[in-house]
Design a protein around this motif. Structure first.
Motif, PDB file in Angstrom:
ATOM      1  N   GLY A   9      60.289  84.473  33.790  1.00  8.05           N
ATOM      2  CA  GLY A   9      59.628  85.490  32.973  1.00  8.05           C
ATOM      3  C   GLY A   9      58.359  85.033  32.283  1.00  8.05           C
ATOM      4  N   HIS A  10      57.646  84.083  32.870  1.00 10.46           N
ATOM      5  CA  HIS A  10      56.410  83.632  32.223  1.00 10.46           C
ATOM      6  C   HIS A  10      55.309  84.697  32.284  1.00 10.46           C
ATOM      7  N   ASN A  11      55.479  85.668  33.171  1.00 12.08           N
ATOM      8  CA  ASN A  11      54.575  86.837  33.183  1.00 12.08           C
ATOM      9  C   ASN A  11      54.678  87.587  31.851  1.00 12.08           C
ATOM     10  N   TRP A  12      55.890  87.646  31.347  1.00 12.29           N
ATOM     11  CA  TRP A  12      56.179  88.323  30.066  1.00 12.29           C
ATOM     12  C   TRP A  12      55.542  87.544  28.914  1.00 12.29           C
ATOM     13  N   ILE A  13      55.605  86.208  28.982  1.00 18.20           N
ATOM     14  CA  ILE A  13      54.974  85.367  27.951  1.00 18.20           C
ATOM     15  C   ILE A  13      53.459  85.594  27.955  1.00 18.20           C
ATOM     16  N   ALA A  14      52.893  85.642  29.164  1.00 20.20           N
ATOM     17  CA  ALA A  14      51.437  85.851  29.284  1.00 20.20           C
ATOM     18  C   ALA A  14      51.049  87.167  28.622  1.00 20.20           C
ATOM     19  N   ALA A  15      51.846  88.212  28.843  1.00 23.01           N
ATOM     20  CA  ALA A  15      51.551  89.532  28.277  1.00 23.01           C
ATOM     21  C   ALA A  15      51.763  89.555  26.766  1.00 23.01           C
ATOM     22  N   SER A  16      52.827  88.916  26.293  1.00 24.92           N
ATOM     23  CA  SER A  16      53.120  88.994  24.851  1.00 24.92           C
ATOM     24  C   SER A  16      52.092  88.205  24.038  1.00 24.92           C
ATOM     25  N   THR A  17      51.663  87.048  24.538  1.00 31.06           N
ATOM     26  CA  THR A  17      50.676  86.257  23.787  1.00 31.06           C
ATOM     27  C   THR A  17      49.302  86.928  23.839  1.00 31.06           C
ATOM     28  N   LEU A  18      48.947  87.472  25.011  1.00 28.88           N
ATOM     29  CA  LEU A  18      47.670  88.181  25.102  1.00 28.88           C
ATOM     30  C   LEU A  18      47.699  89.416  24.196  1.00 28.88           C
ATOM     31  N   GLY A  19      48.817  90.124  24.233  1.00 35.59           N
ATOM     32  CA  GLY A  19      48.966  91.321  23.400  1.00 35.59           C
ATOM     33  C   GLY A  19      48.801  91.005  21.922  1.00 35.59           C
ATOM     34  N   ALA A  20      49.437  89.924  21.473  1.00 34.67           N
ATOM     35  CA  ALA A  20      49.346  89.545  20.058  1.00 34.67           C
ATOM     36  C   ALA A  20      47.885  89.258  19.683  1.00 34.67           C
ATOM     37  N   CYS A  21      47.180  88.552  20.559  1.00 36.60           N
ATOM     38  CA  CYS A  21      45.768  88.227  20.275  1.00 36.60           C
ATOM     39  C   CYS A  21      44.914  89.486  20.222  1.00 36.60           C
ATOM     40  N   VAL A  22      45.144  90.407  21.143  1.00 34.83           N
ATOM     41  CA  VAL A  22      44.341  91.628  21.191  1.00 34.83           C
ATOM     42  C   VAL A  22      44.587  92.478  19.932  1.00 34.83           C
ATOM     43  N   VAL A  23      45.846  92.648  19.557  1.00 36.83           N
ATOM     44  CA  VAL A  23      46.145  93.455  18.365  1.00 36.83           C
ATOM     45  C   VAL A  23      45.519  92.806  17.120  1.00 36.83           C
ATOM     46  N   LEU A  24      45.653  91.482  17.011  1.00 38.52           N
ATOM     47  CA  LEU A  24      45.045  90.789  15.858  1.00 38.52           C
ATOM     48  C   LEU A  24      43.527  90.954  15.854  1.00 38.52           C
ATOM     49  N   SER A  25      42.923  90.921  17.035  1.00 40.26           N
ATOM     50  CA  SER A  25      41.455  91.044  17.095  1.00 40.26           C
ATOM     51  C   SER A  25      41.008  92.397  16.553  1.00 40.26           C
ATOM     52  N   LYS A  26      41.844  93.411  16.731  1.00 38.64           N
ATOM     53  CA  LYS A  26      41.498  94.752  16.256  1.00 38.64           C
ATOM     54  C   LYS A  26      41.690  94.899  14.741  1.00 38.64           C
ATOM     55  N   LEU A  27      42.342  93.893  14.147  1.00 35.24           N
ATOM     56  CA  LEU A  27      42.564  93.917  12.690  1.00 35.24           C
ATOM     57  C   LEU A  27      41.713  92.867  11.986  1.00 35.24           C
ATOM     58  N   LYS A  28      40.811  92.262  12.756  1.00 33.33           N
ATOM     59  CA  LYS A  28      40.103  91.064  12.275  1.00 33.33           C
ATOM     60  C   LYS A  28      39.326  91.284  10.981  1.00 33.33           C
TER      61      LYS A  28
END
Ligand SMILES: [Zn+2]
Ligand SMILES: [Zn+2]
Length: 395
Positions: free
Chosen positions: A103-122
């Motif tokens: 499930g490392h595909n899931w890890i790739a998505a969850s870490t990218l997702g966290a970064c993207v959401v944080l970037s929108k709250l920067k």
């Protein structure tokens, strides 16, 4: 903005982007690549995160499929999300296909997702968001090289979550050494001139006997397991070359080093007995045990509870496997969490069955919960300098 308001905003952003993050997970799932060869995946992820204004270094520190993407300023904490995207061999009808059975595909998505959401709250916090692409978790373990080459020198906190069969915020992992032993003797006809030969395979057998005797005299957390990768070419030739590989593991790196030395001594003894020359080397990177930080665990648990994950594994079982995240956790406070894939009957990582569920609503559900909880935990740390101080002091 107050932290609670900010959290609500984070949830809202994540909800709106749901499908996009699921597509990242699916893309990596459908393009499985072995460790160190994750060319399509790393290219895709760097391309994707660049769309959100992150600055990219790719390849990173001399590793072809590693990358670092960052956004932000130096006026606050630097929080890093550890991406993984390597798959495993041995799946499909004929066991010859590569697949994302961990499930490392899931890890790739969850870490990218966290970064993207944080970037929108920067605009609401100071500090830096880092997405670190860390290849070959299943084999070579490039986090070791990244740590050694200073990738984490400026990182204050690292996060990663892994899809698993339990919710666990108190994960353990074993420190591990991977050593290959090569014995070189002298080939000869096994029947007509056996006295001319030096049998390298005998050395391997004697080494295994030595290691098996050693098992009685090590602490119960130790795991030693080996295979013979070369045992000779033909039964009528005294084997000139014989090679075996061992994984040696223990709860703590310090004790592991003692045990590893004893295993090496078994090889030296075997070499002395037969006369075959010995050489040995690490065939994969050494892994360290995970260090957990209580305050970081408390924050993460609370934020997971806020998104509906409540049934945590209590009094967690003893340690099992080993991971290169352990190495990261030795140099900066690291929060590694496992989230339960809620299916019945239960499936386990690395099993064929596990593959059926990676693009289902249950995998997506915990994907979104993982993104949300990593974002809200990070927001708390970005906004509260005392909290970071406390974590660091504890670490
Ligand atoms: Zn795995
Ligand atoms: Zn894994």
């Amino acid at each position: 903005m107050e932290i609670q308001q900010l959290k609500q905003l984070a949830y809202k952003i994540e909800d709106e982007m749901k499908r996009e993050f699921e597509e990242v997970s699916d893309f990596i799932l459908n393009n499985p690549e072995l460790g160190g060869k994750e060319y399509i995946s790393s290219e895709y992820l760097t391309h994707k995160i660049k769309e959100y204004g992150f600055e990219i270094t790719y390849p990173y520190l001399g590793i072809e499929t590693a990358f670092r993407a960052e956004l932000g300023d130096d006026e606050g904490p630097t929080i890093c999300f550890l991406s993984e995207y390597d798959a495993l061999p041995g799946y499909g009808q004929n066991n010859d296909e590569v697949a994302h059975a961990c499930g490392h595909n899931w890890i790739a998505a969850s870490t990218l997702g966290a970064c993207v959401v944080l970037s929108k709250l920067k605009q609401h916090f100071k500090g830096k968001i880092v997405l670190m692409g860390t290849p070959a978790e299943e084999t070579i373990g490039y986090k070791y090289d990244l740590v050694e080459n200073g990738a984490f020198n400026d990182i204050d906190i690292a996060f990663q979550m892994h899809i698993e069969s339990e919710n666990n915020i108190n994960c353990k992992s074993l420190a591990m050494d991977s050593i290959e032993f090569e014995f070189t003797g002298v080939a000869s006809h096994a029947a007509s001139h056996p006295h001319k030969g030096i049998n390298a395979l005998d050395s391997v057998n004697l080494m295994f006997a030595g290691v098996n005797a050693l098992r009685q005299h090590v602490k119960s957390d130790v795991r030693i397991h080996g295979i013979i990768t070369n045992g000779g070419q033909a039964a009528n030739i005294v084997p000139e070359k014989a090679v075996c590989q061992y994984y040696i593991r223990a709860t703590e790196r310090k004790y592991l080093e003692e045990v590893t030395q004893k295993v090496i001594n078994c090889a030296k003894g075997a070499s002395l007995m037969t006369g075959a020359k010995l050489s040995y080397k690490n065939f994969e990177n050494p892994f360290d045990n995970i260090i957990n930080v209580k305050t970081l665990q408390d924050i993460t648990k609370k934020n997971l509870q806020e998104v509906g994950i409540v049934d945590f594994l209590e009094g967690a079982d003893g340690p099992t496997g080993s991971t290169d995240i352990g190495n990261v956790s030795q140099v900066c406070p690291t929060m590694y969490t496992e989230l339960k894939l809620d299916v019945s009957p239960m499936v386990y990582v690395h099993d064929k069955e596990f593959l059926k569920y990676l693009d289902t609503p249950s995998a997506y559900d915990i994907l979104h919960k993982s993104i949300k909880s990593m974002v809200t935990s990070s927001l708390e740390i970005y906004l509260d300098r005392e909290l970071l101080k406390k974590i660091k002091a504890e670490f």
